[in-house]
Design a protein around this motif. Structure first.
Motif, short mmCIF file in Angstrom:
data_model
loop_
_atom_site.label_atom_id
_atom_site.label_comp_id
_atom_site.label_asym_id
_atom_site.label_seq_id
_atom_site.Cartn_x
_atom_site.Cartn_y
_atom_site.Cartn_z
N GLU A 36 0.49 -1.41 -0.05
CA GLU A 36 0.00 -0.10 -0.10
C GLU A 36 1.15 1.14 -0.01
O GLU A 36 0.58 2.22 -0.58
CB GLU A 36 -0.94 -0.14 1.30
CG GLU A 36 -1.90 1.10 1.00
CD GLU A 36 -3.42 0.39 2.67
OE1 GLU A 36 -2.75 -0.37 2.52
OE2 GLU A 36 -3.86 1.08 1.92
N LEU A 39 2.05 1.31 -3.58
CA LEU A 39 0.88 2.25 -3.92
C LEU A 39 0.94 4.14 -4.03
O LEU A 39 0.53 5.17 -5.08
CB LEU A 39 -0.51 2.23 -3.55
CG LEU A 39 -0.94 0.43 -4.31
CD1 LEU A 39 -2.41 0.05 -4.19
CD2 LEU A 39 -0.91 0.34 -6.07
N GLU A 43 1.83 6.90 -6.81
CA GLU A 43 0.58 7.56 -7.22
C GLU A 43 0.81 8.94 -6.68
O GLU A 43 0.63 9.75 -7.71
CB GLU A 43 -0.69 7.49 -5.65
CG GLU A 43 -2.06 8.26 -6.24
CD GLU A 43 -2.99 8.06 -5.89
OE1 GLU A 43 -3.07 7.41 -4.38
OE2 GLU A 43 -4.15 8.25 -6.30
N LYS A 66 -6.26 5.02 -10.08
CA LYS A 66 -7.01 4.43 -9.61
C LYS A 66 -5.93 3.15 -8.56
O LYS A 66 -5.52 3.00 -9.85
CB LYS A 66 -8.39 3.66 -10.13
CG LYS A 66 -9.22 3.72 -10.97
CD LYS A 66 -9.84 3.05 -11.66
CE LYS A 66 -10.91 4.10 -12.64
NZ LYS A 66 -11.55 3.46 -13.92
N CYS A 67 -5.89 3.68 -7.42
CA CYS A 67 -4.80 2.18 -7.00
C CYS A 67 -6.01 1.20 -6.53
O CYS A 67 -7.03 1.54 -5.89
CB CYS A 67 -4.00 3.16 -5.84
SG CYS A 67 -3.10 4.46 -6.47
N ARG A 68 -5.45 0.24 -6.19
CA ARG A 68 -5.80 -0.97 -6.20
C ARG A 68 -4.76 -2.61 -5.34
O ARG A 68 -3.86 -2.01 -5.99
CB ARG A 68 -6.74 -1.94 -6.90
CG ARG A 68 -6.01 -2.52 -8.03
CD ARG A 68 -6.44 -4.18 -7.80
NE ARG A 68 -5.66 -4.91 -8.88
CZ ARG A 68 -4.38 -5.58 -8.47
NH1 ARG A 68 -3.12 -5.28 -7.66
NH2 ARG A 68 -3.96 -6.09 -9.57
N LEU A 69 -5.44 -2.72 -3.92
CA LEU A 69 -4.12 -3.67 -3.64
C LEU A 69 -5.01 -5.27 -4.00
O LEU A 69 -6.32 -5.45 -3.49
CB LEU A 69 -4.29 -4.23 -2.19
CG LEU A 69 -3.34 -3.35 -1.39
CD1 LEU A 69 -3.56 -3.31 -0.30
CD2 LEU A 69 -2.29 -2.82 -2.11
N LYS A 70 -4.31 -6.45 -4.53
CA LYS A 70 -4.87 -7.61 -5.10
C LYS A 70 -5.39 -8.23 -4.12
O LYS A 70 -4.69 -7.81 -2.80
CB LYS A 70 -3.89 -8.28 -6.27
CG LYS A 70 -4.48 -9.24 -7.23
CD LYS A 70 -3.49 -10.15 -7.23
CE LYS A 70 -3.69 -11.22 -8.58
NZ LYS A 70 -4.48 -10.51 -9.71
N LYS A 71 -7.19 -8.54 -3.77
CA LYS A 71 -7.41 -9.43 -2.67
C LYS A 71 -7.34 -10.85 -2.14
O LYS A 71 -6.33 -11.76 -3.48
CB LYS A 71 -9.11 -9.82 -3.30
CG LYS A 71 -9.68 -8.25 -2.91
CD LYS A 71 -11.21 -8.45 -3.52
CE LYS A 71 -12.75 -7.37 -3.44
NZ LYS A 71 -12.97 -7.73 -4.80
N ALA A 99 0.35 -4.99 -5.89
CA ALA A 99 0.23 -3.57 -6.48
C ALA A 99 -0.28 -2.96 -7.52
O ALA A 99 0.52 -2.85 -8.96
CB ALA A 99 1.50 -2.62 -5.58
N ARG A 102 -3.46 2.18 -11.56
CA ARG A 102 -4.43 2.01 -13.09
C ARG A 102 -4.64 4.08 -13.43
O ARG A 102 -5.14 4.65 -12.87
CB ARG A 102 -5.60 1.70 -13.54
CG ARG A 102 -6.37 1.45 -14.78
CD ARG A 102 -7.21 0.56 -14.79
NE ARG A 102 -7.02 -0.93 -14.62
CZ ARG A 102 -7.93 -1.72 -14.63
NH1 ARG A 102 -9.15 -1.70 -14.37
NH2 ARG A 102 -7.44 -3.08 -14.38
N SER A 177 -12.99 -2.42 -19.08
CA SER A 177 -14.71 -2.55 -18.98
C SER A 177 -15.63 -3.36 -19.51
O SER A 177 -16.23 -4.63 -18.36
CB SER A 177 -15.39 -1.95 -17.51
OG SER A 177 -15.74 -0.86 -18.73
#
Ligand code: 0O2
Length: 221
Positions: A36, A39, A43, A66-71, A99, A102, A177
């Motif tokens: 995180e 990220l 960012e 957009k930032c995301r952590l893999k589940k 991490a 996008r 998407s």
């Protein structure tokens, strides 16, 4: 030799609710905290570039980020798919997209300007590049993917973390998407191949539009 964390990771294999098990695991949480932080570093770097561009060139190279952590469930699935044990070391050594950032740009040219500016920063190391814009996937998928290493500075150590940075235009993102929905609904569709063909046509049309709009932007400038 298995560590305690590795052994508890094994519990996941037999768990009906890996999300819950993983959430109780401190070493895993520490690792996720590091991703995180990575990220946040990426960012911030991109936001700084956007800020400077807005002032100097009177335009924003990206529209949104957009930032995301893999589940946890997806992490476990991916490790199983790769046929490796579910351990913290294997997460770090085998997965480069825990991490993910996008970056959505208006124009294809901005993708290359921005990605090159990021890549040449002296604390960043690009370890892999997949250019699905110059070489789209057969289904029409377009994006530029970079795997970068970025340092994070904790209270008593410096760690180098991997981050996957995906750059795409608004049109490419819109397309992706819809394509993502196809991936999940494929099994319940009568003729998924027809939808895939139509989607491929859309990908080509929207790529043509991206370049046409870029030409117009360049004429305006
Ligand atoms: P999510 O939930 O988006 O993270 P690798 O990660 O290198 O082991 P791969 O497939 O070779 O596996 O990597 P690649 O080609 O760089 O793709 C990684 C990510 O790009 C995917 O992550 C998607 O986000 C996106 N992507 C790649 N191909 C497609 C595509 O055809 N359609 C769409 N919509 N997205 C794509 P994940 O892990 O699949 O999912």
């Amino acid at each position: 030799m298995s560590t305690e964390a590795d052994i508890s990771m094994e519990v996941l294999l037999n768990s009906d609710n890996p999300d819950k098990v993983l959430k109780n695991m401190q070493p895993f949480l520490n690792l996720m905290m590091c991703y995180e932080c990575a990220l946040m570093e990426i960012e911030t770097k991109l936001k700084i570039l956007n800020q400077e561009f807005a002032l100097v060139h009177k335009r924003n190279p990206f529209e949104s980020i957009k930032c995301r952590l893999k589940k946890p469930v997806s992490i476990v699935e991916k490790l199983k798919k790769k046929g490796v044990d579910i351990t913290l070391d294997n997460i770090q050594n085998n997965l480069t997209d825990i991490a993910g950032v996008r970056v959505i740009c208006s124009f294809p040219e901005d993708i290359y300007v921005l990605s090159e500016l990021l890549a040449k920063q002296d604390d960043i190391k690009v370890i892999n590049t997949k250019d699905y814009i110059r070489n789209p996937k057969p289904n029409g998928y377009r994006s530029l993917h970079l795997i970068v290493e970025v340092p994070i500075f904790l209270s008593n150590e410096k760690k180098i973390m991997n981050v996957e940075v995906q750059f795409r235009t608004i049109a490419m993102d819109f397309w992706a998407s819809l394509d993502h929905k196809l991936k999940y609904k494929k099994d319940n569709l009568k003729h998924p191949e027809i939808i895939a063909q139509e989607l491929k046509k859309c990908a080509d049309m929207s790529a043509a539009m991206d370049y046409k709009m870029q030409e117009i932007r360049n004429m305006l400038e």
